[in-house]
Design a protein around this motif. Structure first.
Motif, PDB file in Angstrom:
ATOM      1  N   ARG A  67       1.332  12.871  19.891  1.00 36.70           N
ATOM      2  CA  ARG A  67       1.253  13.232  21.309  1.00 36.70           C
ATOM      3  C   ARG A  67       0.267  12.270  21.974  1.00 36.70           C
ATOM      4  NH1 ARG A  67       1.471  18.618  24.858  1.00 36.70           N
ATOM      5  NH2 ARG A  67       3.628  18.236  24.230  1.00 36.70           N
ATOM      6  N   ILE A  68       0.705  11.626  23.038  1.00 35.97           N
ATOM      7  CA  ILE A  68      -0.149  10.675  23.753  1.00 35.97           C
ATOM      8  C   ILE A  68      -0.723  11.385  24.968  1.00 35.97           C
ATOM      9  CG2 ILE A  68      -0.128   8.532  25.089  1.00 35.97           C
ATOM     10  CD1 ILE A  68       2.175   7.704  23.033  1.00 35.97           C
ATOM     11  N   PRO A  69      -2.027  11.727  24.896  1.00 33.75           N
ATOM     12  CA  PRO A  69      -2.630  12.544  25.959  1.00 33.75           C
ATOM     13  C   PRO A  69      -2.909  11.729  27.216  1.00 33.75           C
ATOM     14  CG  PRO A  69      -4.278  11.971  24.323  1.00 33.75           C
ATOM     15  CD  PRO A  69      -2.978  11.362  23.855  1.00 33.75           C
ATOM     16  N   VAL A  70      -3.265  12.455  28.271  1.00 36.13           N
ATOM     17  CA  VAL A  70      -3.481  11.833  29.573  1.00 36.13           C
ATOM     18  C   VAL A  70      -4.512  10.711  29.504  1.00 36.13           C
ATOM     19  CG1 VAL A  70      -4.251  12.259  31.934  1.00 36.13           C
ATOM     20  CG2 VAL A  70      -2.845  13.957  30.761  1.00 36.13           C
ATOM     21  N   ASP A  71      -5.541  10.888  28.680  1.00 31.78           N
ATOM     22  CA  ASP A  71      -6.635   9.908  28.664  1.00 31.78           C
ATOM     23  C   ASP A  71      -6.548   8.988  27.447  1.00 31.78           C
ATOM     24  OD1 ASP A  71      -7.038  11.799  26.798  1.00 31.78           O
ATOM     25  OD2 ASP A  71      -9.130  12.238  27.321  1.00 31.78           O
ATOM     26  N   ASP A  72      -5.346   8.827  26.884  1.00 30.54           N
ATOM     27  CA  ASP A  72      -5.188   8.013  25.680  1.00 30.54           C
ATOM     28  C   ASP A  72      -5.612   6.567  25.942  1.00 30.54           C
ATOM     29  OD1 ASP A  72      -3.946   7.887  22.899  1.00 30.54           O
ATOM     30  OD2 ASP A  72      -2.907   6.244  23.924  1.00 30.54           O
ATOM     31  N   PRO A  73      -6.579   6.046  25.157  1.00 34.03           N
ATOM     32  CA  PRO A  73      -7.060   4.692  25.450  1.00 34.03           C
ATOM     33  C   PRO A  73      -5.988   3.622  25.224  1.00 34.03           C
ATOM     34  CG  PRO A  73      -8.151   5.623  23.491  1.00 34.03           C
ATOM     35  CD  PRO A  73      -7.314   6.705  24.075  1.00 34.03           C
ATOM     36  N   TYR A  74      -5.132   3.809  24.225  1.00 34.74           N
ATOM     37  CA  TYR A  74      -4.081   2.809  23.998  1.00 34.74           C
ATOM     38  C   TYR A  74      -3.118   2.769  25.181  1.00 34.74           C
ATOM     39  CZ  TYR A  74      -0.131   0.240  22.134  1.00 34.74           C
ATOM     40  OH  TYR A  74       0.878  -0.681  21.979  1.00 34.74           O
ATOM     41  N   TYR A  75      -2.725   3.963  25.665  1.00 35.72           N
ATOM     42  CA  TYR A  75      -1.828   3.996  26.825  1.00 35.72           C
ATOM     43  C   TYR A  75      -2.479   3.320  28.028  1.00 35.72           C
ATOM     44  CZ  TYR A  75       1.179   5.576  30.564  1.00 35.72           C
ATOM     45  OH  TYR A  75       2.011   5.602  31.651  1.00 35.72           O
ATOM     46  N   ARG A  76      -3.782   3.579  28.201  1.00 37.35           N
ATOM     47  CA  ARG A  76      -4.477   2.969  29.332  1.00 37.35           C
ATOM     48  C   ARG A  76      -4.479   1.446  29.197  1.00 37.35           C
ATOM     49  NH1 ARG A  76     -10.020   4.842  29.607  1.00 37.35           N
ATOM     50  NH2 ARG A  76      -9.212   6.645  28.458  1.00 37.35           N
ATOM     51  N   ASN A  77      -4.684   0.957  27.964  1.00 33.20           N
ATOM     52  CA  ASN A  77      -4.611  -0.491  27.707  1.00 33.20           C
ATOM     53  C   ASN A  77      -3.251  -1.054  28.083  1.00 33.20           C
ATOM     54  OD1 ASN A  77      -7.124  -0.960  26.798  1.00 33.20           O
ATOM     55  ND2 ASN A  77      -6.616  -0.946  24.620  1.00 33.20           N
ATOM     56  N   ILE A  78      -2.213  -0.378  27.649  1.00 30.04           N
ATOM     57  CA  ILE A  78      -0.856  -0.840  27.933  1.00 30.04           C
ATOM     58  C   ILE A  78      -0.640  -0.877  29.440  1.00 30.04           C
ATOM     59  CG2 ILE A  78       1.577  -0.132  27.809  1.00 30.04           C
ATOM     60  CD1 ILE A  78       0.765  -1.321  25.257  1.00 30.04           C
ATOM     61  N   SER A  79      -1.078   0.189  30.102  1.00 27.72           N
ATOM     62  CA  SER A  79      -0.835   0.323  31.526  1.00 27.72           C
ATOM     63  C   SER A  79      -1.539  -0.782  32.314  1.00 27.72           C
ATOM     64  CB  SER A  79      -1.288   1.704  31.981  1.00 27.72           C
ATOM     65  OG  SER A  79      -0.976   1.922  33.316  1.00 27.72           O
ATOM     66  N   THR A  80      -2.815  -1.022  32.021  1.00 33.27           N
ATOM     67  CA  THR A  80      -3.528  -2.097  32.720  1.00 33.27           C
ATOM     68  C   THR A  80      -3.010  -3.452  32.265  1.00 33.27           C
ATOM     69  OG1 THR A  80      -5.344  -0.988  31.563  1.00 33.27           O
ATOM     70  CG2 THR A  80      -5.867  -2.022  33.678  1.00 33.27           C
ATOM     71  N   GLY A  81      -2.869  -3.606  30.953  1.00 32.51           N
ATOM     72  CA  GLY A  81      -2.427  -4.887  30.408  1.00 32.51           C
ATOM     73  C   GLY A  81      -1.071  -5.297  30.950  1.00 32.51           C
ATOM     74  N   TRP A  82      -0.197  -4.320  31.191  1.00 33.10           N
ATOM     75  CA  TRP A  82       1.158  -4.644  31.631  1.00 33.10           C
ATOM     76  C   TRP A  82       1.150  -5.245  33.025  1.00 33.10           C
ATOM     77  CZ3 TRP A  82       5.264  -6.157  29.614  1.00 33.10           C
ATOM     78  CH2 TRP A  82       6.507  -6.083  30.256  1.00 33.10           C
ATOM     79  N   ALA A 107       5.741   5.009  39.468  1.00 28.46           N
ATOM     80  CA  ALA A 107       6.596   5.031  40.653  1.00 28.46           C
ATOM     81  C   ALA A 107       7.076   6.429  41.021  1.00 28.46           C
ATOM     82  CB  ALA A 107       7.809   4.113  40.452  1.00 28.46           C
ATOM     83  N   ASN A 108       6.928   7.400  40.118  1.00 29.20           N
ATOM     84  CA  ASN A 108       7.549   8.700  40.367  1.00 29.20           C
ATOM     85  C   ASN A 108       6.650   9.851  39.923  1.00 29.20           C
ATOM     86  OD1 ASN A 108       9.361  11.088  39.819  1.00 29.20           O
ATOM     87  ND2 ASN A 108      10.813   9.670  40.759  1.00 29.20           N
ATOM     88  N   LEU A 109       6.350  10.733  40.862  1.00 32.34           N
ATOM     89  CA  LEU A 109       5.438  11.849  40.607  1.00 32.34           C
ATOM     90  C   LEU A 109       5.963  12.852  39.596  1.00 32.34           C
ATOM     91  CD1 LEU A 109       4.069  12.978  44.051  1.00 32.34           C
ATOM     92  CD2 LEU A 109       2.845  11.930  42.143  1.00 32.34           C
ATOM     93  N   SER A 110       7.284  12.897  39.415  1.00 26.72           N
ATOM     94  CA  SER A 110       7.856  13.993  38.633  1.00 26.72           C
ATOM     95  C   SER A 110       7.884  13.698  37.141  1.00 26.72           C
ATOM     96  CB  SER A 110       9.268  14.317  39.138  1.00 26.72           C
ATOM     97  OG  SER A 110      10.170  13.324  38.730  1.00 26.72           O
ATOM     98  N   VAL A 111       7.330  12.557  36.749  1.00 25.02           N
ATOM     99  CA  VAL A 111       7.230  12.223  35.327  1.00 25.02           C
ATOM    100  C   VAL A 111       5.750  12.028  35.025  1.00 25.02           C
ATOM    101  CG1 VAL A 111       7.868  10.571  33.527  1.00 25.02           C
ATOM    102  CG2 VAL A 111       9.467  11.070  35.382  1.00 25.02           C
ATOM    103  N   GLY A 112       5.246  12.648  33.944  1.00 27.79           N
ATOM    104  CA  GLY A 112       3.820  12.544  33.704  1.00 27.79           C
ATOM    105  C   GLY A 112       3.422  12.718  32.254  1.00 27.79           C
ATOM    106  N   LEU A 113       2.233  12.209  31.918  1.00 30.48           N
ATOM    107  CA  LEU A 113       1.674  12.406  30.592  1.00 30.48           C
ATOM    108  C   LEU A 113       1.305  13.861  30.422  1.00 30.48           C
ATOM    109  CD1 LEU A 113       1.304   9.259  31.100  1.00 30.48           C
ATOM    110  CD2 LEU A 113      -0.544   9.408  29.446  1.00 30.48           C
ATOM    111  N   PRO A 114       1.047  14.357  29.200  1.00 36.80           N
ATOM    112  CA  PRO A 114       1.163  13.688  27.917  1.00 36.80           C
ATOM    113  C   PRO A 114       2.611  13.334  27.550  1.00 36.80           C
ATOM    114  CG  PRO A 114       0.183  15.895  27.681  1.00 36.80           C
ATOM    115  CD  PRO A 114       0.516  15.698  29.094  1.00 36.80           C
ATOM    116  N   LEU A 115       2.755  12.372  26.614  1.00 38.10           N
ATOM    117  CA  LEU A 115       4.060  11.993  26.099  1.00 38.10           C
ATOM    118  C   LEU A 115       4.156  12.408  24.626  1.00 38.10           C
ATOM    119  CD1 LEU A 115       4.177   8.311  27.462  1.00 38.10           C
ATOM    120  CD2 LEU A 115       4.868  10.421  28.608  1.00 38.10           C
ATOM    121  N   ASP A 116       5.362  12.723  24.201  1.00 42.08           N
ATOM    122  CA  ASP A 116       5.611  13.016  22.781  1.00 42.08           C
ATOM    123  C   ASP A 116       6.443  11.901  22.169  1.00 42.08           C
ATOM    124  OD1 ASP A 116       4.347  15.580  22.396  1.00 42.08           O
ATOM    125  OD2 ASP A 116       5.860  16.389  23.756  1.00 42.08           O
ATOM    126  N   VAL A 117       6.054  11.480  20.983  1.00 43.57           N
ATOM    127  CA  VAL A 117       6.778  10.436  20.256  1.00 43.57           C
ATOM    128  C   VAL A 117       7.183  10.983  18.887  1.00 43.57           C
ATOM    129  CG1 VAL A 117       6.708   8.064  19.417  1.00 43.57           C
ATOM    130  CG2 VAL A 117       5.204   8.757  21.268  1.00 43.57           C
TER     131      VAL A 117
END
Lengths: 246, 246
Positions: free
Chosen positions: B212-227, B187-197
């Motif tokens: 570090r969860i990179p831009v092309d992280d497959p798990y993140y992509r799963n979460i994003s589509t799955g959600w 929803a917001n352009l000013s927040v973006g990957l990579p993420l640090d945990v």
């Protein structure tokens, strides 16, 4: 604050607005923020407002008066030839009200600004949905941005972005909007029940079903509790994170 | 903008931050916003920052330098007797940096302000979680408000409010936080990957797993589509709205 959603669907338009107004955290009141005009068989106009209550009430009163005294200088929104002209009329009225307050040299703690969503249909063209800014100009919803929000828009946006589908029915749209409202109400004191809902069905040229959802509405309560559980289930259904996997 | 979440769990603390910085919509860069200090077996400190990048970098550099030159006037955060004192030290450093920028009489388009989340544990007391304001004062998370967000907090708040449970495991917490981040990023352009945990386990006095969860992280992509799909299912599972029922 306020929260309103105007949703454009294949079958028509659905509007939902809250009714809470507040000056600071005290002086909390209930005011309707949704207004409608119709000439059955010819046109339907629906308006939702966010911002300074004195401004929005003045705008609505002016539009109302003009629709009853059609010989005024300004054309009534019941007589404009198109939705575009109606949006222009609302925008100009809004700008005038804001300017007339600001021009007196008065300053206020809060600004005189307001934002509005206008939707409806006039015989001879498609249903249209506009967002009108305090400056009096406006934008129209299209296929890429098929809904508008005004007021406290952020909490309830993710679910709209994810679950909106132009092909959905009115009932599903209301359910989705209620979830969006519930997310907002749970997180922000300045948005509150009762909620107003208004439907317009394409080519009906008549106001569709409307409903006021009161504070103790059992369906809303079901949605609100059910959504917490459904979200928990949704989270569980996602693949688990693991620090080991790579 | 920025988005960071600091979550207090029964088992410890989890921090997650994005890495996008921007001046306007151009000049977009990737900067780490999460910083850690540890004296293994004795203390762990974790810090996340939101706000003016020059301010937050100056604060972190000052804290860092002091931790390496312990004979300075200001106590190092690696030597404070308690988390409360560490929060005070961070708060004072933050206030000083903001003041020294503002005192030069410089004005900037954006303010010099910054907000921070500090968490960790020092031997002899419980893990603690603080939110530190630009004024240098701070609040602590307790049972009623067991997490803090800074930056672009609204989009991702509803899911936290609904699904957070202090008894949840670290993996579940990371999953929940990723969903909260995904809602924000969509929803917001000013927040973006990579993420640090970064995880801290209570009474370990050692930094836990980080990722570090990179831009092309497959798990993140799963979460994003799955959600998206899971939300659709969740909506379907709620009782249907009807205009007829009353």
């Amino acid at each position: 604050m306020t929260y309103c959603i105007g949703l454009r669907l294949d079958r028509g338009i659905v509007f939902m607005s809250d009714t809470r107004t507040n000056a600071g955290v005290d002086n909390v009141s209930v005011f309707r923020k949704m207004f409608t005009w119709e000439t059955p068989g010819e046109r339907v106009l629906m308006l939702m407002t966010a911002g300074n209550l004195a401004t929005t009430q003045a705008v609505v009163s002016l539009l109302d008066e003009r629709s009853k005294a059609p010989h005024e200088r300004n054309p009534s929104i019941l007589e404009t030839p198109s939705m575009f002209q109606a949006a222009r009329e609302v925008g100009e009225t809004l700008r005038e009200v804001i300017r007339s307050n600001a021009m007196t040299g008065q300053t206020a703690d809060s600004s005189f600004n307001a934002t509005m969503i206008l939707g409806g249909q006039i015989r001879g063209s498609e249903p249209r949905l506009f967002m009108i800014y305090p400056e009096g100009n406006f934008i129209e919803a299209n296929g890429d941005t098929p809904f508008f929000q005004i007021g406290e828009t952020k909490y309830g946006r993710p679910i709209l972005v994810r679950a909106y589908d132009p092909a959905m029915g009115f009932e599903d749209a209301v359910k989705l909007m209620l979830v969006s409202f519930d997310s907002t109400i749970k997180a922000n004191l300045s948005v509150g029940l009762p909620l107003d809902v208004q439907v317009y069905e394409t080519d009906s040229y008549r106001l569709g079903p409307s409903r006021r959802i009161p504070v103790d509405d059992p369906y809303y309560r079901n949605i609100s509790t059910g959504w917490g559980e459904a979200l928990g289930q949704a989270l569980k259904s996602l693949p688990d994170f693991s620090f080991d996997a790579e």
